[in-house]
Design an enzyme around this catalytic site. Structure first.
Site, PDB file in Angstrom:
ATOM      1  N   HIS A 146       0.841  -1.211   0.000  1.00 42.57           N
ATOM      2  CA  HIS A 146       0.000   0.000   0.000  1.00 42.57           C
ATOM      3  C   HIS A 146       0.872   1.255   0.000  1.00 42.57           C
ATOM      4  CE1 HIS A 146      -0.186  -0.060   4.672  1.00 42.57           C
ATOM      5  NE2 HIS A 146       0.547   0.968   4.322  1.00 42.57           N
ATOM      6  N   GLU A 151      -4.996   0.629  -0.110  1.00 45.78           N
ATOM      7  CA  GLU A 151      -4.773  -0.795   0.092  1.00 45.78           C
ATOM      8  C   GLU A 151      -4.900  -1.553  -1.235  1.00 45.78           C
ATOM      9  OE1 GLU A 151      -3.535  -1.774   2.729  1.00 45.78           O
ATOM     10  OE2 GLU A 151      -4.628  -1.320   4.557  1.00 45.78           O
TER      11      GLU A 151
HETATM   12  P1  PGA Z   1       6.279   2.094   7.829  1.00 45.70           P
HETATM   13  O1  PGA Z   1       4.913   2.242   7.027  1.00 45.70           O
HETATM   14  O2  PGA Z   1       7.175   3.179   7.336  1.00 45.70           O
HETATM   15  O3  PGA Z   1       5.890   2.279   9.265  1.00 45.70           O
HETATM   16  O4  PGA Z   1       6.787   0.731   7.536  1.00 45.70           O
HETATM   17  C1  PGA Z   1       4.950   2.587   5.705  1.00 45.70           C
HETATM   18  C2  PGA Z   1       3.561   2.702   5.179  1.00 45.70           C
HETATM   19  O5  PGA Z   1       2.654   2.024   5.686  1.00 45.70           O
HETATM   20  O6  PGA Z   1       3.355   3.481   4.229  1.00 45.70           O
END
Ligand code: PGA
Length: 242
Positions: A146, A151
């Site tokens: 995503h 999503e």
């Molecule tokens: P994260 O999340 O940097 O905490 O891994 C990235 C995202 O969900 O876009």
């Protein structure tokens, strides 16, 4: 830094070459990302930035707020997303995240700081357009591919909208909350079309698990891997570290 050509796609008259910049560690990735933001602000002091939350960009924000030579007074920011139904004072609301890691430490006027509003998501794209459009949009990527909170299965033509978070996303984000039950199940997010409307996209990815998803996505557009929208944009820079 090793630069590896990852895919090449023909799009009418234009050939798009997509490269992943493999950098040696997270500190280097953060410094390079901060440099790209600095360069954008040097190019135009009235730059409009699309900004992410999550674990990945924290290092970039740390570098940026330490650099007292940047004048943020005319910069506008549009955050990519926000949870729905979270108390705005909750430490993990994205407003609070941004205040803590970035906005409280720079001199961007309060009314130049924007978040999508779950009560009227459709107004966000108009607001972005009326401000002149996003010059540089920085984004991370979820473990299911995503981007912002678009999503798998999100319409390529989507604008800012409310979305149900996938189980995997709720699980991934539970590390920021006391328990998984506290993680909001919905969010308001820029759509894929909103993201593609930016002049330039900087994608930050960390960890081998995400790399596998990214490598699949940059070979061909895939409705089930939202990050693959980068195939439809001509100015994408990708920074990766293990
Ligand atoms: P994260 O999340 O940097 O905490 O891994 C990235 C995202 O969900 O876009």
């Amino acid at each position: 830094m090793i630069t590896t050509p990852e895919s090449q796609a023909s799009n009418g008259m234009t050939t798009i070459t997509r490269t992943i910049n493999y950098v040696k560690d997270y500190d280097t990735l953060s410094e390079m990302a901060a440099n790209i933001v600095r360069k954008e602000i040097n190019r135009s002091s009235t730059s409009i930035l699309g900004l992410p939350t999550g674990g990945t960009p924290i290092g970039m924000y740390e570098k940026l707020v330490k650099d007292k030579s940047i004048d943020w007074r005319r910069v506008k920011t549009f955050n990519l997303d926000e949870y729905v139904g979270i108390d705005p004072n909750h430490p993990e609301s994205y407003r609070n995240f941004m205040a803590r890691h970035f906005h409280n430490h720079v001199n961007i006027p309060k009314d130049y700081i924007h978040f999508p509003d779950p009560m009227c998501p459709e107004k966000y794209d108009d607001l972005i357009a009326h401000s002149g459009g996003i010059d540089l949009l920085v984004m991370g990527m979820g473990s299911n591919g995503h981007v912002a909170f678009n999503e798998p299965g999100t319409d390529m033509l989507s604008e800012t909208h409310i979305t149900d978070l996938k189980e995997q996303t709720i699980k991934d984000n539970s590390r920021f909350f006391n328990s998984i039950d506290e993680v909001p199940t919905q969010a308001v997010t820029m759509g894929l079309r909103t993201i593609l409307g930016a002049q330039k996209i900087l994608l930050l990815v960390t960890g081998k698990k995400k790399l596998k998803v990214l490598q699949k996505a940059i070979w061909k557009p895939d409705y089930n891997i939202p990050v693959s929208i980068i195939n439809n944009h001509r100015k994408v820079e990708i920074l990766y570290c293990d």
